[in-house]
Scaffold this motif. Structure first.
Motif, short mmCIF file in Angstrom:
data_model
loop_
_atom_site.label_atom_id
_atom_site.label_comp_id
_atom_site.label_asym_id
_atom_site.label_seq_id
_atom_site.Cartn_x
_atom_site.Cartn_y
_atom_site.Cartn_z
N PRO A 548 1.29 11.40 -9.06
CA PRO A 548 0.50 10.17 -8.97
C PRO A 548 1.30 9.04 -8.32
O PRO A 548 2.50 8.90 -8.56
CB PRO A 548 0.21 9.82 -10.44
N HIS A 549 0.62 8.26 -7.46
CA HIS A 549 1.27 7.15 -6.77
C HIS A 549 0.33 5.95 -6.81
O HIS A 549 -0.86 6.10 -6.55
CB HIS A 549 1.58 7.56 -5.33
N GLU A 550 0.89 4.79 -7.11
CA GLU A 550 0.09 3.59 -7.35
C GLU A 550 -0.80 3.20 -6.17
O GLU A 550 -1.93 2.77 -6.36
CB GLU A 550 1.05 2.44 -7.61
N VAL A 551 -0.32 3.35 -4.96
CA VAL A 551 -1.10 2.94 -3.79
C VAL A 551 -1.75 4.14 -3.10
O VAL A 551 -2.94 4.13 -2.80
CB VAL A 551 -0.22 2.16 -2.78
N LYS A 552 -0.96 5.19 -2.89
CA LYS A 552 -1.46 6.33 -2.11
C LYS A 552 -2.34 7.29 -2.90
O LYS A 552 -2.81 8.28 -2.36
CB LYS A 552 -0.28 7.13 -1.57
N GLY A 553 -2.49 7.06 -4.20
CA GLY A 553 -3.24 8.02 -5.02
C GLY A 553 -2.33 9.15 -5.44
O GLY A 553 -2.01 9.32 -6.61
N ASN A 554 -1.83 9.90 -4.47
CA ASN A 554 -0.83 10.94 -4.72
C ASN A 554 0.27 10.80 -3.69
O ASN A 554 0.02 10.38 -2.56
CB ASN A 554 -1.43 12.34 -4.53
N ALA A 555 1.48 11.19 -4.09
CA ALA A 555 2.58 11.25 -3.14
C ALA A 555 3.14 12.66 -3.19
O ALA A 555 3.06 13.33 -4.22
CB ALA A 555 3.64 10.23 -3.50
#
Ligand code: WTA
Length: 630
Positions: A548-555
């Motif tokens: 999970p990534h705050e901006v990209k959704g997933n990293a």
């Protein structure tokens, strides 16, 4: 279930008064009672040079056919029919460059002239019905002309996102055996030139099928032109062959319109095949009745035509509806984080369709960038590509839409061709839920053994009814089509997503259940990233997962086993990142790395991504009984 679910936004009265679908319950019920009648009525709103014998032919299921026996062409409906009405003089396309002082506009009349010019050139180059033409162009008007020109003469376009590397481009050209590639000298990316023609040169060096390369002058960059193979579009357009009327070929409803490569769970991308008849009905209908688009709308879909969203809702859907397409070359934050709002204000955009990653990125710059612009022209907002978190939803609704614009969250896939789960503007919206199945569709959430789970329980999202814009097959791989989508639960379409349904019938999409990762809304396969890494000299073996990534959704996070002689370091990580950017695409750059001694595998040698994910997140690793090693 989640508390957010209690949060419901009712549609504003002025939206209901003006909507195509005022009583969504009645439309939903009527379409559910007889989906084929619903689709037949929608198809009747378009032009066909010969009517269909059958709306849906299920005899070869899961190879469904729609509007069999009919003759048509999506260009007849997206362009030609508008020329016979006053729409011929309205704007079909407004394009703004990354340098926003560069503007090009085309009426429907002028759009047709451009498409005819391109079609005449394609025909003169020997492109025939059924030939696959590879298009590797940036977000400039020529990509729209080239796609429509292929469709007009019955050629099949294969658009490759102009951010893929030469290796990725080469693999896709070879797989489709394209004889013609259309590209540009370069594209603008945040003020710098991305060398498209150089990438094409490297890609076609090893592609025996390619006979011609047409090059659009865009950045004015110096490029090497092969005297036999390469042609400037400008030069071709001056030739007499480019001039004059070009008839739109009338095709069988089931003739292919395009293939589009997308990532799956193996390293080899899948070529999704869509056809003229059903796809035009599906994209026309969903943009009109689900998104409530009218011909008076100035519609801005921020996606790139290289992805399905660009195909269905930047190019075909809005033109089929006679709307004005707004297209911007640049990114949401270049040169300043208010470029979107400046364009909405100046051009009077009425509907803005974008991705949660863009919303989250802009949200981080604060409200002031938005508030210095007059956004009162907006009436509808849309989201696509990944789940939108309620916080981003609320910001989009309140700060951008001033609490007046419904947000149409649209869940769908390259494979589905058109929206499948969405709210229409007259339905109540719940931040974070994609909404309800589109009219004529029925969705369900299954457990492993194919039973519907109780509301509120997570399971596999499936679609129960065939729909007109569904893919017809995987090009050259019909077995994989059956296996991937139709075998787990015979008779229903497996989406590959996990979801829950609430007691009101709203679907809450959680994310992919397979080895596909959505990074900033872009669809990538873990196997593609792994094979890119494996060609780096330091790498013995690699496993990629999404975190999970705050901006990209997933990293993308990678666990890499190094060859002897290599040690983990920040420099090595950067070198691996660059290597993935160059061999696959900059959109696939991994965020983080681990360098373990071994990868967790099952006894049969399958990487246990679940364990890697738990380790990377510092969580409990769960049941390790099938683990072969640590
Ligand atoms: C995800 C993009 C949640 C989903 C149109 C799907 C979404 C995959 C949404 C397809 C949404 C797309 N909410 N998830 N509104 N839209 N997805 O082929 O996981 O690039 O399976 O098509 O994107 O990605 P694709």
């Amino acid at each position: 279930m989640k508390t957010e679910q209690q949060e419901v936004f009712e549609p504003p009265a002025e939206i209901i008064d003006d909507a195509w679908v005022k009583d969504w319950r009645a439309t939903e019920a009527a379409a559910a009672a007889d989906p084929q009648a619903y689709w037949e009525a929608r198809a009747g709103e378009l032009e066909w040079s010969k009517p269909w014998d059958k709306v849906l032919d299920e005899s070869g299921a899961p190879f469904y056919k729609w509007f069999t026996g009919a003759r048509t062409n999506i260009v007849t409906n997206a362009v030609d029919r508008h020329l016979r009405t006053a729409r011929r003089n309205k704007l079909a396309l407004i394009w703004v460059g990354e340098d926003t002082s560069k503007v090009r506009t085309f009426s429907y009349f002028a759009l047709n002239r451009e498409v005819e010019r391109w079609a005449n050139i394609l025909l003169a180059m020997g492109v025939e019905k059924g030939d696959i033409v590879t298009i590797y162009l940036p977000r400039i008007p020529e990509i729209v002309f080239a796609m429509l020109a292929c469709a007009k003469i019955g050629a099949v376009h294969s658009v490759i996102f102009a951010g893929y590397s030469s290796e990725a481009l080469n693999a896709r050209i070879d797989d489709s055996e394209s004889k013609l590639v259309i590209t540009a000298d370069g594209s603008w990316v945040n003020g710098k030139v991305f060398p498209l023609k150089d990438i094409v040169d490297a890609a076609v060096k090893f592609s025996p099928s390619v006979e011609n390369v047409v090059v659009v002058r865009n950045t004015g960059t110096d490029v090497t032109m092969d005297t036999v193979r390469d042609h400037w579009f400008d030069d071709l357009a001056k030739l007499p062959i480019a001039k004059g009327h070009c008839e739109t070929a009338q095709l069988d409803s089931e003739d292919p319109l395009f293939i589009l490569y997308t990532s799956g769970s193996t390293g080899k991308p899948k070529a999704i095949l869509h056809t003229h008849g059903g796809y035009q009905v599906g994209t026309y209908t969903t943009l009109k009745y689900s998104f409530d688009i009218k011909e008076s709308d100035r519609w801005w879909c921020t996606a790139d035509p290289g992805w399905i969203t660009g195909h269905s809702y930047l190019v075909y859907g809005p033109l089929l509806n006679g709307a004005t397409v707004f297209m911007a070359e640049g990114s949401p934050t270049y040169p300043y984080p208010d470029v979107f709002w400046q364009l909405v204000e100046y051009y009077g955009i009425t509907a803005l369709y974008t991705a949660p990653t863009a919303i989250r990125t802009l949200m981080r710059f604060g409200d002031a960038w938005v508030n210095r612009h007059d956004l009162s022209s907006l009436r509808l907002l849309g989201s696509v590509g990944e789940p939108i978190n309620p916080e981003a939803w609320r910001w989009f609704h309140h700060v951008v839409g001033k609490d007046r614009c419904p947000i149409i969250d649209t869940w769908w896939q390259t494979e589905t061709g058109m929206f499948q789960i969405t709210t229409v503007p007259t339905m109540p919206q719940k931040p974070g839920s994609a909404g309800r199945p589109v009219f004529g569709q029925e969705a369900a959430i299954y457990d492993e053994s194919g039973h519907e789970v109780p509301d509120g329980t997570e399971g596999f999202l499936v679609l129960k009814n065939p729909w007109p814009a569904m893919m017809r097959t995987l090009y050259k791989d019909p077995d994989r089509y059956v296996e991937t989508y139709w075998e787990k639960y015979p008779g229903v379409y497996l989406t590959g997503d996990a979801a829950k349904r609430d007691e009101d019938g709203y679907i809450w999409v959680i994310g992919r259940t397979d080895d596909v990762i959505k990074v900033s809304g872009h669809r990538l396969g873990t196997a593609e990233v792994e094979s890119a890494l494996a060609s780096h000299p330091a790498v013995a073996e690699a496993a990629a997962i999404g975190l999970p990534h705050e901006v990209k959704g997933n990293a993308i996070h990678c666990a890499v086993i190094l060859n002897t002689g290599y040690e983990p370091s920040k420099e090595l990580e950067e070198s691996l990142r660059q290597h993935v950017a160059e061999t696959l695409s900059p959109i696939a750059k991994p965020d983080g790395f681990d360098f373990p001694e071994k990868l967790p595998k099952t006894r049969s040698g399958k990487i246990m991504r679940r364990v890697l994910r738990a380790r990377a997140l510092g969580q409990d690793e769960g049941d390790l009984s099938t683990l072969e090693n640590g």
